[in-house]
Design an enzyme around this catalytic site. Sequence first.
Site, PDB file in Angstrom:
ATOM      1  N   SER A 299       9.148  10.393 -49.507  1.00 59.99           N
ATOM      2  CA  SER A 299       9.576  11.285 -50.588  1.00 59.99           C
ATOM      3  C   SER A 299       9.152  12.699 -50.224  1.00 59.99           C
ATOM      4  O   SER A 299       8.241  12.887 -49.410  1.00 59.99           O
ATOM      5  CB  SER A 299       8.903  10.876 -51.904  1.00 59.99           C
ATOM      6  OG  SER A 299       9.115  11.849 -52.909  1.00 59.99           O
TER       7      SER A 299
ATOM      8  N   TYR B 181       1.649   8.465 -57.241  1.00 58.67           N
ATOM      9  CA  TYR B 181       2.864   8.418 -56.425  1.00 58.67           C
ATOM     10  C   TYR B 181       2.674   9.234 -55.144  1.00 58.67           C
ATOM     11  O   TYR B 181       2.973   8.763 -54.039  1.00 58.67           O
ATOM     12  CB  TYR B 181       4.032   8.962 -57.232  1.00 58.67           C
ATOM     13  CG  TYR B 181       5.381   8.856 -56.563  1.00 58.67           C
ATOM     14  CD1 TYR B 181       6.011   7.632 -56.398  1.00 58.67           C
ATOM     15  CD2 TYR B 181       6.046  10.005 -56.113  1.00 58.67           C
ATOM     16  CE1 TYR B 181       7.262   7.541 -55.800  1.00 58.67           C
ATOM     17  CE2 TYR B 181       7.295   9.927 -55.519  1.00 58.67           C
ATOM     18  CZ  TYR B 181       7.899   8.693 -55.359  1.00 58.67           C
ATOM     19  OH  TYR B 181       9.133   8.608 -54.760  1.00 58.67           O
TER      20      TYR B 181
END
Length: 282
Positions: free
Chosen positions: A136, A149
């Site tokens: 990501s 995350y």
Amino acid sequence: MTDTKVWLVTGAGRGMGVDIAQAALAAGYRLVATARDAANVVAAVGDHADLLAVSLDITDTASIDAAVHEAIDRFGRIDVLVNNAGNFQAGYFEEITPEQFRAQIETNFFGPLNVTRAVLPVMRRQRSGQIVTITSTAGIVSGAFGSAYGASKFALEGWTESLREEVEQFGIQVTAVEPGFFRTELLVEGSSTLWSDLSIDDYSDTASTIEAWKSMNGKQSGDPAKLAASLVKVIELDEAPARWVAGADAVEAVKQKGQALIEQADAHLDLSTGLDHPDHAS
């Protein structure tokens, strides 16, 4: 059996994984597409002669081993692994329980490691293969409300860098993919996004921040079908890139982070340098 390459894609029952699976099939590849329930893959991707839908839980090594064996039984090899499955644990660090934080790392970090550990022996025997891990932009640039995350994705980035150097001797290439905001199911509550369980009064904006994240769903700038089509082209390059940054927003964010790192490295040179031991030869 043909010389057509075989892909294995995790998390292919929903979100970006569906687009990646469809792009691989459209490009003429044979595909092992996995999800916790194989029926979800067939429902999302459709039936195809070159598709093997397999149930696989990336946190369950027994199911991973079974899926890899099924892939080999059907196609005889695995040429491309796309580690795509994952989820998003949102929240401020203090409001995320230790159990939630560990679960995030277990899924987003150890999950891809589990699958890769099962596939690598196949690729080593072949002396060829390609491992692509979807991290990501948050694996390069983390921020508030994304500590769990970001930690999981930063860990993937470090692992991918090391793995790339370790397995290139076997003809195996490794790439990390850093997407920006794409219109997937990542922000769908109860699907791929989890919210923090705790509540601390000092973090008074938690509720409004959650609503802000929810409001982004369906409005993200990126088109996952276009990402998937471009990913096929990246994988087909003769020399796999160490990183592929996907999306204009991601490119800008990574560039800004790179410049910020340079500025931070130069900020206190008087304190950062001149630290060699007296016995160290220059």
